[in-house]
Each structure stands twice: as structure tokens, then as C-alpha cells.
Write an enzyme that holds these catalytic residues in place. Structure first.
Site, mmCIF file in Angstrom:
data_model
loop_
_atom_site.group_PDB
_atom_site.id
_atom_site.type_symbol
_atom_site.label_atom_id
_atom_site.label_comp_id
_atom_site.label_asym_id
_atom_site.label_seq_id
_atom_site.Cartn_x
_atom_site.Cartn_y
_atom_site.Cartn_z
ATOM 1 N N CYS A 273 0.812 -1.221 0.000
ATOM 2 C CA CYS A 273 0.000 0.000 0.000
ATOM 3 C C CYS A 273 0.844 1.269 0.000
ATOM 4 O O CYS A 273 0.662 2.167 -0.825
ATOM 5 C CB CYS A 273 -0.978 -0.009 1.170
ATOM 6 S SG CYS A 273 -0.199 0.082 2.810
ATOM 7 N N HIS A 329 -2.758 1.163 6.767
ATOM 8 C CA HIS A 329 -3.074 1.098 5.334
ATOM 9 C C HIS A 329 -3.287 2.507 4.791
ATOM 10 O O HIS A 329 -3.769 3.405 5.506
ATOM 11 C CB HIS A 329 -4.339 0.255 5.105
ATOM 12 C CG HIS A 329 -4.597 -0.072 3.669
ATOM 13 N ND1 HIS A 329 -3.728 -0.805 2.902
ATOM 14 C CD2 HIS A 329 -5.639 0.240 2.838
ATOM 15 C CE1 HIS A 329 -4.214 -0.941 1.667
ATOM 16 N NE2 HIS A 329 -5.376 -0.309 1.616
ATOM 17 N N HIS A 341 -5.769 1.615 -4.320
ATOM 18 C CA HIS A 341 -4.824 1.121 -3.312
ATOM 19 C C HIS A 341 -4.344 -0.274 -3.684
ATOM 20 O O HIS A 341 -4.892 -0.945 -4.570
ATOM 21 C CB HIS A 341 -5.480 1.101 -1.929
ATOM 22 C CG HIS A 341 -6.660 0.183 -1.820
ATOM 23 N ND1 HIS A 341 -6.919 -0.599 -0.729
ATOM 24 C CD2 HIS A 341 -7.675 -0.087 -2.691
ATOM 25 C CE1 HIS A 341 -8.026 -1.289 -0.904
ATOM 26 N NE2 HIS A 341 -8.504 -0.992 -2.084
#
Length: 370
Positions: A273, A329, A341
């Protein structure tokens, strides 16, 4: 557990606020098993109604064709009657001429053919008189026969046409009766479709009301708990301070849709990520820290309850139990409630719904604008 509950309630309220702040997003019709089943029944009933209307059109066209043929037959009958009247008049005239000739011979006291023979002066005159008498007799008889034959033909034609008229009239009445039956069935089907439509609208209205009440309850509960919720340690920037950001980074990120997730990956061979976000911003000459937790502290902070301030290019962050100290994240906001993402092992770079994640997972902790 209490922290998790408060975070979930808070983010439900955020999702509601975001929906209200996005007038361009259409409000979807509620969907429940009962609504979908009734809608399917309505669609089937409407399809049946459409077929019945098609059948009625076919029947009406058949009736029109029969009626057209019936009108033509009746026109022919009128013509035949006129011809018959003429034939009867011609026959009466021919018979009248024969009667006048017979009366003339009787009044003159002649005997017809005998007068012709006795009155001849010469043999040649006799032959001429005989030939003339025969011709006259044959001509009169032929005229009468021809007129009678013509009259008989006209009468036969008239009888045939009248029989055809009766048959076509019966067909027209039968077609009209079938059309009336279909129209009656259509009226019943239309009533059935209308009742189903009303039922669907009622179910939708009830579900909308249920959702509205539920949303209000959630909003009230979230508002009541909002004062107890400790926000992130980062101060939120005012809307006027945020600036234009870098929406151009979105086009860069979307080039890598489908690239596989790779733990520790930070190039197009594979991304995690924070590797994806740092790589995309590096293309703009902007260096980001390597981890999502570190990236959370960069740029101007946008509070999690101000999703309405997000623009494409903003970094969006997620944390365990919505605890800003446990960010794990990050993605790039692309607009319309979505973000791009690199999700997790076994997945690929993709676009997901930020609104859905807030509503279902409640782990959104805000955004940063660079």
C-alpha cells in the site's frame, strides 16, 4: 470493544454526512428480497400484458381485413342489384316488343306466316318474305333468350355474393367477439399490473422509511458519542488552508491497476500500500516516507468526519480500531467516494469504495493533502 463500537458509530455518521454532501450521487432504490421478488412478479405480469396487447392488435387487424372484404362484397352486391334491375328492364322491353308484334298481327287479322306466303307477288318475292319472316322470328327469340340468360347469370352472381356476405359477416362477428374477450382479459391484467406496481411502491416506501429511521437513530447515537471520541493527535487544517493538492497523481496511480500486491513492493513489479503511494508521488518529484504510519504525519490533515473536503490525490488512511496510533493502510482518493490502493496479499492494485469501507469496517482515520 467500546473503542471499536464508538469508532463504528462515528464512521456511520461520517458516511451519512458524506452522502448528504454529494448531491451528484444518485440515491439508489432500496433492495430487499421482498422488493426484488415483487419487482420480478411485476416484470413478468407486464411482459404478459405486452403479449396480450400484441395479440389484440393482431385480432383487430384480422377484423379490419374481414370488414374490408365485407364492404367490398356489399359493394359488389349493390352493383349486381343494379345489373339485375337493368336485366329485368331489358327482358320486360323484349317481351313487350314480342307482345306488341303478336297484338299487331292479331289486330290486322293476319296469320303471320300464311300472310307472308299469300301476299307474295312473285316467287322471288315469296322467298324474300319467307327469309325475312324467319329472321324476324329468330331475332326476337334470340333477344329474349339472351336477356333471360343474362338475368339468370346476374341472379346467380347476386346469390353467390349474398352467401359470401353472410359468411364474412359471421367471421367479422367472431373476430369482434374474440377481440372483446382479449380486451376484457387485458383490463384484468392491467388491474393486476397496477396492483403489483402499487405493492412494489409500498414496499420501497416502507423500506426507505425504515432506512431513514435507522439512519436517524445511528446519527443521533453517533452524535451523542462524538464528544466522547478522541480524534487523531493531528490537528485538522481549515478548508481554506488545504490548497489545490495533486489530483494529477490519480492518473499515474491508475496506470498500475492490476499490478499484484507484493509485501515490501515499491515498483511496477509489485506494490504494497505505501509502496504504491510513495512511488506515484515520486513521479511528481514528491518524496514520501516509506510506511503508511509515517505518511499519515505528512501534509495537511483532513479530519475523518470531513470527507466532503476530499479531492482526487489526497492520501486516505486506515487504522486498527480507528486508532490513529495504529495506522496500517493508505490509498489515494480518486473521487466519487472511491480510492485506489494495493489491498493485501493475493490481491492486485484496484479501485475500492471509501464510503463502503467506512460503513462496514469503520477504520478510516482521515486524509492528508500534500
Amino acid at each position: 470493544m467500546r473503542i471499536r463500537r464508538r469508532a463504528l458509530l462515528r464512521h456511520v455518521a461520517i458516511a451519512l454526512a458524506f452522502a448528504c454532501a454529494q448531491p451528484a450521487l444518485a440515491v439508489a432504490t432500496p433492495r430487499t428480497p421482498d422488493i426484488e421478488a415483487k419487482q420480478a412478479q411485476l416484470a413478468e405480469a407486464q411482459s404478459t400484458l405486452d403479449r396480450m396487447n400484441d395479440e389484440l392488435e393482431v385480432q383487430v387487424e384480422e377484423y379490419n381485413a374481414i370488414k374490408e372484404a365485407l364492404d367490398a362484397t356489399r359493394a359488389s352486391i349493390r352493383e349486381s342489384r343494379a345489373e339485375l334491375e337493368k336485366a329485368e328492364a331489358d327482358l320486360a322491353a323484349a317481351q313487350g316488343r314480342l307482345g306488341e308484334r303478336a297484338a299487331s298481327i292479331y289486330k290486322d287479322g293476319g296469320t303471320g306466316l300464311l300472310d307472308v306466303i299469300v301476299g307474295a307477288q312473285t316467287f322471288k318475292d315469296f322467298l324474300v318474305r319467307m327469309d325475312l319472316a324467319v329472321r324476324i322470328s329468330r331475332a326476337d327469340a334470340r333477344v329474349v333468350a339472351e336477356v333471360k340468360e343474362a338475368k339468370a347469370e346476374v341472379e346467380a352472381t347476386k346469390r353467390t355474393l349474398e352467401q359470401r356476405e353472410a359468411e364474412q359477416l359471421a367471421l367479422a362477428q367472431e373476430a369482434a367477439a374474440r377481440a372483446e374477450l382479449i380486451e376484457a382479459d387485458i383490463a384484468k391484467q392491467e388491474s393486476f399490473v397496477a396492483s403489483l406496481d402499487d405493492a412494489v411502491k409500498t414496499l420501497i416506501a416502507e423500506e426507505e422509511e425504515r432506512q431513514r429511521v435507522l439512519a436517524e437513530e445511528r446519527a443521533r447515537e453517533a452524535a451523542a458519542l462524538a464528544a466522547l471520541y478522541s480524534s487523531s493527535a493531528r490537528p485538522s487544517a481549515d478548508a481554506a488552508q488545504l490548497g489545490a493538492g495533486h489530483p494529477e497523481v490519480v492518473a499515474i496511480a491508475l496506470q498500475y491497476l492490476g499490478v499484484p500486491y507484493l509485501y515490501g513492493g515499491s515498483d511496477p513489479d509489485g506494490f504494497d500500500c505505501s509502496g504504491l503511494t510513495s512511488y506515484c508521488y515520486a513521479q511528481l518529484g514528491i518524496d514520501l516516507p516509506r510506511t503508511s504510519r509515517s505518511q499519515y504525519g505528512v501534509g495537511l490533515h483532513i479530519a475523518p468526519d470531513r470527507i466532503d473536503l476530499l479531492i482526487p490525490g489526497d492520501l486516505v488512511f486506515f487504522a486498527t480500531n480507528a486508532d490513529p496510533t495504529r495506522v496500517h493502510h493508505v490509498g489515494i482518493y480518486v473521487g466519487n467516494g472511491n480510492y485506489v490502493h494495493a489491498p493485501q496479499t493475493g490481491d492486485v492494485v484496484k479501485v475500492s469504495s471509501l464510503v463502503d469501507r467506512i460503513a462496514t469496517r469503520g477504520d478510516y482515520v482521515g486524509a492528508s493533502r500534500l
